[in-house]
Design a protein around this motif. Structure first.
Motif, mmCIF file in Angstrom:
data_model
loop_
_atom_site.group_PDB
_atom_site.id
_atom_site.type_symbol
_atom_site.label_atom_id
_atom_site.label_comp_id
_atom_site.label_asym_id
_atom_site.label_seq_id
_atom_site.Cartn_x
_atom_site.Cartn_y
_atom_site.Cartn_z
ATOM 1 N N SER A 35 0.836 -1.203 0.000
ATOM 2 C CA SER A 35 0.000 0.000 0.000
ATOM 3 C C SER A 35 0.871 1.254 0.000
ATOM 4 O O SER A 35 0.562 2.219 -0.692
ATOM 5 N N ALA A 36 1.977 1.241 0.733
ATOM 6 C CA ALA A 36 2.867 2.409 0.772
ATOM 7 C C ALA A 36 3.422 2.723 -0.618
ATOM 8 O O ALA A 36 3.467 3.887 -1.034
ATOM 9 N N ALA A 37 3.836 1.692 -1.340
ATOM 10 C CA ALA A 37 4.368 1.899 -2.682
ATOM 11 C C ALA A 37 3.288 2.418 -3.627
ATOM 12 O O ALA A 37 3.558 3.286 -4.469
ATOM 13 N N MET A 38 2.078 1.902 -3.507
ATOM 14 C CA MET A 38 0.991 2.376 -4.367
ATOM 15 C C MET A 38 0.614 3.817 -4.049
ATOM 16 O O MET A 38 0.365 4.612 -4.959
ATOM 17 N N LEU A 39 0.565 4.158 -2.771
ATOM 18 C CA LEU A 39 0.247 5.536 -2.393
ATOM 19 C C LEU A 39 1.276 6.501 -2.980
ATOM 20 O O LEU A 39 0.925 7.552 -3.515
ATOM 21 N N GLU A 40 2.539 6.129 -2.890
ATOM 22 C CA GLU A 40 3.602 6.965 -3.449
ATOM 23 C C GLU A 40 3.475 7.066 -4.968
ATOM 24 O O GLU A 40 3.618 8.144 -5.540
ATOM 25 N N ALA A 41 3.186 5.960 -5.618
ATOM 26 C CA ALA A 41 3.059 5.958 -7.075
ATOM 27 C C ALA A 41 1.876 6.818 -7.541
ATOM 28 O O ALA A 41 1.989 7.560 -8.514
ATOM 29 N N ILE A 42 0.757 6.725 -6.848
ATOM 30 C CA ILE A 42 -0.411 7.536 -7.206
ATOM 31 C C ILE A 42 -0.116 9.010 -6.974
ATOM 32 O O ILE A 42 -0.433 9.861 -7.818
ATOM 33 N N ALA A 43 0.501 9.323 -5.845
ATOM 34 C CA ALA A 43 0.845 10.717 -5.536
ATOM 35 C C ALA A 43 1.759 11.305 -6.612
ATOM 36 O O ALA A 43 1.580 12.444 -7.048
ATOM 37 N N ARG A 44 2.721 10.525 -7.054
ATOM 38 C CA ARG A 44 3.655 10.971 -8.095
ATOM 39 C C ARG A 44 2.922 11.111 -9.441
ATOM 40 O O ARG A 44 3.089 12.100 -10.151
ATOM 41 N N THR A 45 2.088 10.148 -9.767
ATOM 42 C CA THR A 45 1.383 10.139 -11.054
ATOM 43 C C THR A 45 0.430 11.328 -11.189
ATOM 44 O O THR A 45 0.319 11.923 -12.256
ATOM 45 N N LEU A 46 -0.254 11.667 -10.106
ATOM 46 C CA LEU A 46 -1.226 12.772 -10.150
ATOM 47 C C LEU A 46 -0.673 14.072 -9.564
ATOM 48 O O LEU A 46 -1.433 15.016 -9.347
ATOM 49 N N ASP A 47 0.634 14.092 -9.315
ATOM 50 C CA ASP A 47 1.311 15.310 -8.848
ATOM 51 C C ASP A 47 0.653 15.888 -7.586
ATOM 52 O O ASP A 47 0.347 17.083 -7.524
ATOM 53 N N PHE A 48 0.415 15.007 -6.594
ATOM 54 C CA PHE A 48 -0.215 15.445 -5.344
ATOM 55 C C PHE A 48 0.607 16.544 -4.667
ATOM 56 O O PHE A 48 1.832 16.599 -4.832
ATOM 57 N N PRO A 49 -0.048 17.379 -3.869
ATOM 58 C CA PRO A 49 0.671 18.386 -3.087
ATOM 59 C C PRO A 49 1.685 17.725 -2.141
ATOM 60 O O PRO A 49 1.517 16.575 -1.735
ATOM 61 N N ASP A 55 2.229 18.030 0.899
ATOM 62 C CA ASP A 55 1.756 17.685 2.249
ATOM 63 C C ASP A 55 0.835 16.461 2.267
ATOM 64 O O ASP A 55 0.197 16.175 3.280
ATOM 65 N N PHE A 56 0.793 15.700 1.173
ATOM 66 C CA PHE A 56 -0.008 14.475 1.114
ATOM 67 C C PHE A 56 0.376 13.550 2.261
ATOM 68 O O PHE A 56 1.543 13.291 2.509
ATOM 69 N N GLY A 57 -0.618 13.011 2.972
ATOM 70 C CA GLY A 57 -0.395 12.243 4.193
ATOM 71 C C GLY A 57 -0.016 10.783 4.033
ATOM 72 O O GLY A 57 0.240 10.110 5.012
ATOM 73 N N HIS A 58 0.039 10.245 2.830
ATOM 74 C CA HIS A 58 0.465 8.858 2.573
ATOM 75 C C HIS A 58 -0.308 7.816 3.371
ATOM 76 O O HIS A 58 0.271 6.903 3.953
ATOM 77 N N ASN A 59 -1.629 7.969 3.414
ATOM 78 C CA ASN A 59 -2.516 6.950 3.978
ATOM 79 C C ASN A 59 -3.801 6.978 3.145
ATOM 80 O O ASN A 59 -3.997 7.871 2.323
ATOM 81 N N PHE A 60 -4.660 5.989 3.346
ATOM 82 C CA PHE A 60 -5.853 5.886 2.495
ATOM 83 C C PHE A 60 -6.827 7.040 2.699
ATOM 84 O O PHE A 60 -7.490 7.463 1.746
ATOM 85 N N ASP A 61 -6.940 7.581 3.913
ATOM 86 C CA ASP A 61 -7.815 8.740 4.126
ATOM 87 C C ASP A 61 -7.304 9.955 3.353
ATOM 88 O O ASP A 61 -8.079 10.669 2.711
ATOM 89 N N ALA A 62 -5.998 10.184 3.409
ATOM 90 C CA ALA A 62 -5.405 11.312 2.683
ATOM 91 C C ALA A 62 -5.528 11.095 1.169
ATOM 92 O O ALA A 62 -5.757 12.046 0.416
ATOM 93 N N LEU A 63 -5.395 9.843 0.728
ATOM 94 C CA LEU A 63 -5.566 9.537 -0.688
ATOM 95 C C LEU A 63 -6.969 9.908 -1.139
ATOM 96 O O LEU A 63 -7.154 10.586 -2.154
ATOM 97 N N TYR A 64 -7.967 9.480 -0.387
ATOM 98 C CA TYR A 64 -9.353 9.799 -0.714
ATOM 99 C C TYR A 64 -9.541 11.318 -0.785
ATOM 100 O O TYR A 64 -10.153 11.836 -1.726
#
Length: 129
Positions: free
Chosen positions: A44-58, A60-69
């Motif tokens: 899950s940690a690797a996927m959260l990082e990959a999604i954040a990178r792919t969608l250019d998240f801010p 301060d993204f919290g790297h958990n499922f609540d922050a992802l949502y």
């Protein structure tokens, strides 16, 4: 004046559809494709990082499922329109961590359904590979 709304969708692509076809499909309907290569993301940690990178998240993204949502239902930092997250090789996470795979699928599906409220919307195309 009425603000135009963009609606998102969650698609499980048919077997055999590849990244190039998913990109074409997204562009044909006016969406901006963002390809998420899931082949190396086996947690899950690797996927959260990959999604954040792919969608250019801010930053301060919290790297958990609540922050992802929260980020997926906002996307205000992206240009207006539909943004299509094309998840390639989801089977890597499904094999490595079925619980994380199920949780991520739920978050993505919920975010697509709940986030279509403004000028920016998320769609997800999950490839069957």
């Amino acid at each position: 004046m009425t603000q135009s709304r963009v609606a998102g969708q969650f698609i499980k692509a048919p077997t055999g559809m590849g990244v190039a076809a998913a990109i074409r499909q997204a562009r044909l309907r006016g969406g901006t494709p963002h390809v998420l290569d899931g082949s190396g993301a086996q947690s899950s940690a690797a996927m959260l990082e990959a999604i954040a990178r792919t969608l250019d998240f801010p930053e301060d993204f919290g790297h958990n499922f609540d922050a992802l949502y929260d980020c997926l239902t906002d996307l205000s930092w992206l240009p207006a329109g539909e943004h299509v997250l094309i998840w390639s090789k989801p089977s890597a996470l499904r094999r490595a961590d079925p619980t994380a795979y199920d949780a991520l699928g739920s978050v993505l599906s919920d975010a697509v359904g709940d986030g279509a409220s403004g000028k920016v919307a998320l769609s997800v195309t999950m490839l069957a590979n």
